[in-house]
Design an enzyme around this catalytic site. Structure first.
Site, PDB file in Angstrom:
ATOM      1  N   ASP A  30      45.549  48.853  24.428  1.00 29.93           N
ATOM      2  CA  ASP A  30      45.610  47.410  24.671  1.00 29.93           C
ATOM      3  C   ASP A  30      46.091  47.198  26.107  1.00 29.93           C
ATOM      4  O   ASP A  30      47.045  47.852  26.536  1.00 29.93           O
ATOM      5  CB  ASP A  30      46.606  46.789  23.667  1.00 29.93           C
ATOM      6  CG  ASP A  30      46.490  45.284  23.624  1.00 29.93           C
ATOM      7  OD1 ASP A  30      46.756  44.630  24.658  1.00 29.93           O
ATOM      8  OD2 ASP A  30      46.146  44.755  22.553  1.00 29.93           O
ATOM      9  N   SER A  33      34.427  32.950  34.872  1.00 33.73           N
ATOM     10  CA  SER A  33      33.383  32.204  34.166  1.00 33.73           C
ATOM     11  C   SER A  33      33.109  30.882  34.871  1.00 33.73           C
ATOM     12  O   SER A  33      34.007  30.300  35.502  1.00 33.73           O
ATOM     13  CB  SER A  33      33.894  31.913  32.746  1.00 33.73           C
ATOM     14  OG  SER A  33      33.097  30.939  32.124  1.00 33.73           O
ATOM     15  N   TYR A  91      40.977  28.533  27.247  1.00 36.09           N
ATOM     16  CA  TYR A  91      40.204  29.692  27.726  1.00 36.09           C
ATOM     17  C   TYR A  91      39.899  29.541  29.228  1.00 36.09           C
ATOM     18  O   TYR A  91      40.098  30.470  30.013  1.00 36.09           O
ATOM     19  CB  TYR A  91      38.908  29.822  26.910  1.00 36.09           C
ATOM     20  CG  TYR A  91      37.912  30.797  27.488  1.00 36.09           C
ATOM     21  CD1 TYR A  91      38.118  32.172  27.405  1.00 36.09           C
ATOM     22  CD2 TYR A  91      36.749  30.346  28.133  1.00 36.09           C
ATOM     23  CE1 TYR A  91      37.196  33.071  27.943  1.00 36.09           C
ATOM     24  CE2 TYR A  91      35.829  31.234  28.670  1.00 36.09           C
ATOM     25  CZ  TYR A  91      36.054  32.593  28.572  1.00 36.09           C
ATOM     26  OH  TYR A  91      35.146  33.471  29.116  1.00 36.09           O
ATOM     27  N   LYS A 111      41.242  31.753  32.666  1.00 36.19           N
ATOM     28  CA  LYS A 111      40.412  32.335  33.735  1.00 36.19           C
ATOM     29  C   LYS A 111      40.932  31.894  35.101  1.00 36.19           C
ATOM     30  O   LYS A 111      41.048  32.681  36.036  1.00 36.19           O
ATOM     31  CB  LYS A 111      38.942  31.915  33.570  1.00 36.19           C
ATOM     32  CG  LYS A 111      38.249  32.507  32.368  1.00 36.19           C
ATOM     33  CD  LYS A 111      38.095  34.010  32.500  1.00 36.19           C
ATOM     34  CE  LYS A 111      37.456  34.660  31.294  1.00 36.19           C
ATOM     35  NZ  LYS A 111      37.688  36.101  31.211  1.00 36.19           N
ATOM     36  N   ARG A 148      28.127  18.451  20.683  1.00 41.37           N
ATOM     37  CA  ARG A 148      29.296  19.285  20.379  1.00 41.37           C
ATOM     38  C   ARG A 148      30.435  18.846  21.306  1.00 41.37           C
ATOM     39  O   ARG A 148      30.211  18.687  22.518  1.00 41.37           O
ATOM     40  CB  ARG A 148      28.935  20.754  20.617  1.00 41.37           C
ATOM     41  CG  ARG A 148      30.028  21.732  20.281  1.00 41.37           C
ATOM     42  CD  ARG A 148      29.534  23.169  20.371  1.00 41.37           C
ATOM     43  NE  ARG A 148      29.178  23.568  21.734  1.00 41.37           N
ATOM     44  CZ  ARG A 148      28.751  24.790  22.069  1.00 41.37           C
ATOM     45  NH1 ARG A 148      28.607  25.724  21.144  1.00 41.37           N
ATOM     46  NH2 ARG A 148      28.448  25.069  23.320  1.00 41.37           N
TER      47      ARG A 148
HETATM   48  P1  NAD Z   1      33.338  41.052  24.383  1.00 40.57           P
HETATM   49  O1  NAD Z   1      34.256  40.462  23.383  1.00 40.57           O
HETATM   50  O2  NAD Z   1      32.095  41.702  23.894  1.00 40.57           O
HETATM   51  O3  NAD Z   1      34.139  42.123  25.267  1.00 40.57           O
HETATM   52  C1  NAD Z   1      35.518  42.027  25.515  1.00 40.57           C
HETATM   53  C2  NAD Z   1      36.152  43.343  25.082  1.00 40.57           C
HETATM   54  O4  NAD Z   1      37.548  43.302  25.373  1.00 40.57           O
HETATM   55  C3  NAD Z   1      36.005  43.645  23.585  1.00 40.57           C
HETATM   56  O5  NAD Z   1      35.452  44.926  23.418  1.00 40.57           O
HETATM   57  C4  NAD Z   1      37.437  43.583  23.051  1.00 40.57           C
HETATM   58  O6  NAD Z   1      37.642  44.500  22.000  1.00 40.57           O
HETATM   59  C5  NAD Z   1      38.235  43.918  24.297  1.00 40.57           C
HETATM   60  N1  NAD Z   1      39.612  43.407  24.310  1.00 40.57           N
HETATM   61  C6  NAD Z   1      40.018  42.149  24.033  1.00 40.57           C
HETATM   62  N2  NAD Z   1      41.341  42.046  24.206  1.00 40.57           N
HETATM   63  C7  NAD Z   1      41.792  43.275  24.615  1.00 40.57           C
HETATM   64  C8  NAD Z   1      43.056  43.795  24.957  1.00 40.57           C
HETATM   65  N3  NAD Z   1      44.160  43.047  24.888  1.00 40.57           N
HETATM   66  N4  NAD Z   1      43.139  45.100  25.338  1.00 40.57           N
HETATM   67  C9  NAD Z   1      42.029  45.872  25.391  1.00 40.57           C
HETATM   68  N5  NAD Z   1      40.798  45.424  25.085  1.00 40.57           N
HETATM   69  C10 NAD Z   1      40.679  44.132  24.702  1.00 40.57           C
HETATM   70  O7  NAD Z   1      33.007  39.918  25.443  1.00 40.57           O
HETATM   71  P2  NAD Z   1      31.975  39.875  26.648  1.00 40.57           P
HETATM   72  O8  NAD Z   1      30.998  38.809  26.337  1.00 40.57           O
HETATM   73  O9  NAD Z   1      31.482  41.216  26.992  1.00 40.57           O
HETATM   74  O10 NAD Z   1      32.929  39.317  27.782  1.00 40.57           O
HETATM   75  C11 NAD Z   1      33.587  40.153  28.694  1.00 40.57           C
HETATM   76  C12 NAD Z   1      34.391  39.298  29.648  1.00 40.57           C
HETATM   77  O11 NAD Z   1      33.527  38.380  30.296  1.00 40.57           O
HETATM   78  C13 NAD Z   1      35.474  38.461  28.955  1.00 40.57           C
HETATM   79  O12 NAD Z   1      36.618  38.453  29.785  1.00 40.57           O
HETATM   80  C14 NAD Z   1      34.862  37.081  28.893  1.00 40.57           C
HETATM   81  O13 NAD Z   1      35.837  36.067  28.891  1.00 40.57           O
HETATM   82  C15 NAD Z   1      34.051  37.061  30.172  1.00 40.57           C
HETATM   83  N6  NAD Z   1      32.933  36.111  30.113  1.00 40.57           N
HETATM   84  C16 NAD Z   1      32.030  36.215  29.092  1.00 40.57           C
HETATM   85  C17 NAD Z   1      30.990  35.303  29.010  1.00 40.57           C
HETATM   86  C18 NAD Z   1      29.985  35.373  27.880  1.00 40.57           C
HETATM   87  O14 NAD Z   1      29.313  34.410  27.615  1.00 40.57           O
HETATM   88  N7  NAD Z   1      29.849  36.505  27.200  1.00 40.57           N
HETATM   89  C19 NAD Z   1      30.859  34.292  29.976  1.00 40.57           C
HETATM   90  C20 NAD Z   1      31.787  34.233  31.016  1.00 40.57           C
HETATM   91  C21 NAD Z   1      32.828  35.161  31.073  1.00 40.57           C
HETATM   92  C1  UD1 Z   2      30.010  28.287  26.164  1.00 40.09           C
HETATM   93  C2  UD1 Z   2      31.472  28.131  26.495  1.00 40.09           C
HETATM   94  C3  UD1 Z   2      31.743  28.709  27.881  1.00 40.09           C
HETATM   95  C4  UD1 Z   2      31.263  30.143  27.964  1.00 40.09           C
HETATM   96  C5  UD1 Z   2      29.775  30.155  27.618  1.00 40.09           C
HETATM   97  C6  UD1 Z   2      29.136  31.495  27.665  1.00 40.09           C
HETATM   98  C7  UD1 Z   2      32.074  26.065  25.326  1.00 40.09           C
HETATM   99  C8  UD1 Z   2      32.472  24.628  25.479  1.00 40.09           C
HETATM  100  N1  UD1 Z   2      31.799  26.710  26.455  1.00 40.09           N
HETATM  101  O1  UD1 Z   2      29.303  27.561  27.112  1.00 40.09           O
HETATM  102  O2  UD1 Z   2      33.107  28.664  28.163  1.00 40.09           O
HETATM  103  O3  UD1 Z   2      31.452  30.638  29.278  1.00 40.09           O
HETATM  104  O4  UD1 Z   2      29.628  29.637  26.293  1.00 40.09           O
HETATM  105  O5  UD1 Z   2      29.642  32.296  26.640  1.00 40.09           O
HETATM  106  O6  UD1 Z   2      32.033  26.602  24.227  1.00 40.09           O
HETATM  107  N2  UD1 Z   2      23.783  24.778  21.669  1.00 40.09           N
HETATM  108  C9  UD1 Z   2      23.086  24.203  20.638  1.00 40.09           C
HETATM  109  N3  UD1 Z   2      23.186  24.760  19.405  1.00 40.09           N
HETATM  110  C10 UD1 Z   2      23.943  25.873  19.145  1.00 40.09           C
HETATM  111  C11 UD1 Z   2      24.646  26.459  20.217  1.00 40.09           C
HETATM  112  C12 UD1 Z   2      24.561  25.885  21.470  1.00 40.09           C
HETATM  113  O7  UD1 Z   2      22.394  23.214  20.823  1.00 40.09           O
HETATM  114  O8  UD1 Z   2      23.989  26.323  17.992  1.00 40.09           O
HETATM  115  C13 UD1 Z   2      23.648  24.203  23.030  1.00 40.09           C
HETATM  116  C14 UD1 Z   2      24.956  23.712  23.644  1.00 40.09           C
HETATM  117  O9  UD1 Z   2      25.214  22.389  23.284  1.00 40.09           O
HETATM  118  C15 UD1 Z   2      24.674  23.920  25.130  1.00 40.09           C
HETATM  119  C16 UD1 Z   2      23.737  25.132  25.163  1.00 40.09           C
HETATM  120  O10 UD1 Z   2      23.187  25.230  23.865  1.00 40.09           O
HETATM  121  O11 UD1 Z   2      23.973  22.810  25.637  1.00 40.09           O
HETATM  122  C17 UD1 Z   2      24.462  26.437  25.485  1.00 40.09           C
HETATM  123  O12 UD1 Z   2      25.553  26.578  24.610  1.00 40.09           O
HETATM  124  P1  UD1 Z   2      26.454  27.909  24.596  1.00 40.09           P
HETATM  125  O13 UD1 Z   2      25.564  29.102  24.462  1.00 40.09           O
HETATM  126  O14 UD1 Z   2      27.497  27.728  23.562  1.00 40.09           O
HETATM  127  O15 UD1 Z   2      27.063  27.994  26.046  1.00 40.09           O
HETATM  128  P2  UD1 Z   2      27.955  26.885  26.843  1.00 40.09           P
HETATM  129  O16 UD1 Z   2      28.171  25.693  26.036  1.00 40.09           O
HETATM  130  O17 UD1 Z   2      27.343  26.723  28.177  1.00 40.09           O
END
Ligand code: NAD
Ligand code: UD1
Length: 343
Positions: free
Chosen positions: A58, A124, A148, A152, A297
């Site tokens: 962790d 993000s 969240y 960041k 939403r």
């Molecule tokens: P993910 O959940 O698949 O990966 C995150 C990983 O971190 C997981 O494997 C989890 O087990 C691990 N983890 C969580 N807390 C931990 C801790 N305390 N110690 C060690 N490991 C830990 O998510 P992802 O989509 O791959 O996202 C990766 C990063 O990118 C995250 O920081 C997320 O906030 C950021 N991010 C993701 C998105 C998205 O839409 N996926 C968008 C913007 C930013």
């Molecule tokens: C969400 C997170 C954002 C994160 C991003 C990528 C919120 C408010 N924001 O953004 O912090 O970085 O995901 O992981 O949750 N939608 C539908 N039906 C669904 C799901 C989504 O219509 O079942 C629409 C949403 O209203 C939006 C678009 O699809 O317009 C994208 O949604 P989503 O994939 O959840 O991403 P974000 O809302 O951009």
């Protein structure tokens, strides 16, 4: 040179690990397996022919981090570890501050002790909140609307403060727009827990029959067809952005003077609406996606897309994959792994 990847078995990290291994860069993956499974390591090995070193730990456990820095010759860290569900962060902010902010603080402190000064952080587009203007460039106002997003921003602030305190640091916050898709092999991809919050995982689960129909959240936004517009980026493009950003540290390794703090958007610069995404998925994969229009939403915005020009000028990166590949690869992963990773 060895790169430590926190959150290393997660969605975006596993795709980044594949590219680094394919480029013969040594990596150590660290994860507490809270939101990922160790079987990901087998899949990475299947794709690359190499098994990554894995440490189950962790990031809040500084002793474990100290041991990792002592054992491996690490000179850069890519920090993905964290919790990422916006709704959950509103319901349980303390666990988000603990994991995302305290965890990052411990990591920075362990890096400081070990004199490892190069960091790439998963930020993000959520840091821009309700966009000041579009497309979003890195100078736009930062105003988060949930814990969240605040996490960041706070980590970015810590990184920037550290860089101001000592010029040894090089710290890059990559602000991702909406990552989607999967590796073209269909061996690794996104494995959401329970009902997906994000659009494309929901769409692929409807396509596979796991869910009946998609709820389109709102058709009265000020957009091309009333549904929300986002900048979707293929996860492999995103992973390549991290590898390019690592190149920023090359000059540092010879001079010992860091580059300071940089925030860089990783997006395509193109915005697509929910209905355009559904239509594109249907056309590329030949599967109909039943949907119903639902109320907006809470917390959603009309439109969000990047000005991605800084990524091109600073790290020579731009997204190469279009909607077709995003839709094809998302479905390839889902259809080959209908229940996600199974151990
Ligand atoms: P993910 O959940 O698949 O990966 C995150 C990983 O971190 C997981 O494997 C989890 O087990 C691990 N983890 C969580 N807390 C931990 C801790 N305390 N110690 C060690 N490991 C830990 O998510 P992802 O989509 O791959 O996202 C990766 C990063 O990118 C995250 O920081 C997320 O906030 C950021 N991010 C993701 C998105 C998205 O839409 N996926 C968008 C913007 C930013
Ligand atoms: C969400 C997170 C954002 C994160 C991003 C990528 C919120 C408010 N924001 O953004 O912090 O970085 O995901 O992981 O949750 N939608 C539908 N039906 C669904 C799901 C989504 O219509 O079942 C629409 C949403 O209203 C939006 C678009 O699809 O317009 C994208 O949604 P989503 O994939 O959840 O991403 P974000 O809302 O951009």
């Amino acid at each position: 040179m060895t790169v430590l990847i926190t959150g290393g078995t997660g969605y975006i990290a596993s795709h980044t690990a594949v590219i680094l291994l394919q480029q013969n860069i040594d990596i150590v993956l660290l994860d507490n397996l809270l939101n990922s499974k160790a079987i990901v390591l087998d899949k990475i090995e299947l794709i690359t022919g190499k098994r990554p070193t894995f440490v189950e730990a962790d990031i809040r456990d500084e002793d474990s981090l100290d041991k990792v820095f002592a054992q491996y010759n690490i000179n850069s860290v890519i920090h993905f570890a964290g919790l990422k569900a916006v709704g959950e962060s509103v319901e349980n902010p303390l666990s988000y501050y603990d994991n995302n902010v305290v965890g990052s603080l411990r990591l920075l402190s362990a890096m400081d002790k070990a004199n490892v000064n190069n960091l790439i952080f998963s930020s993000s587009a959520t840091v821009y909140g309700d966009p000041e203007r579009l497309p979003l460039d890195e100078s736009c106002a930062l105003r988060t609307t949930n814990p969240y997003g605040a996490n960041k921003l706070q980590v970015e602030q810590m990184m920037s403060d550290l860089c101001n305190s000592n010029d040894k640091w090089s710290m890059v916050a990559l602000r991702y727009f909406n990552p989607v898709g999967a590796h073209e092999s269909g061996l690794i991809g996104e494995d959401p827990n329970g009902i997906p919050n994000n659009l494309l995982p929901y769409v692929t689960q409807v396509a596979s029959g796991l869910r009946e129909k998609l709820s389109v959240f709102g058709d009265d936004y000020d957009t091309v067809d009333g549904s929300g517009v986002r900048d979707y980026i293929h996860v492999v493009d995103l992973a390549e952005g991290h590898v390019k950003a690592l190149g920023l540290f090359d000059s540092v390794n010879s001079s010992n003077e860091g580059i300071g703090f940089e925030a860089i958007n990783l997006g395509t610069g193109n915005g697509y609406s929910v209905l355009e995404m559904v239509k594109s998925f249907e056309e590329i994969n030949g599967i109909e996606i039943p949907y119903q229009i639902c109320p907006r939403r809470a917390g959603d915005i009309d439109s969000c897309y990047a000005d991605a020009s800084k990524a091109f000028t600073t790290i020579g990166w731009k997204a190469e994959r279009g909607l077709d590949e995003m839709m094809r690869d998302a479905w390839n992963w889902q259809s080959k792994n209908p229940q996600g990773y199974e151990e």
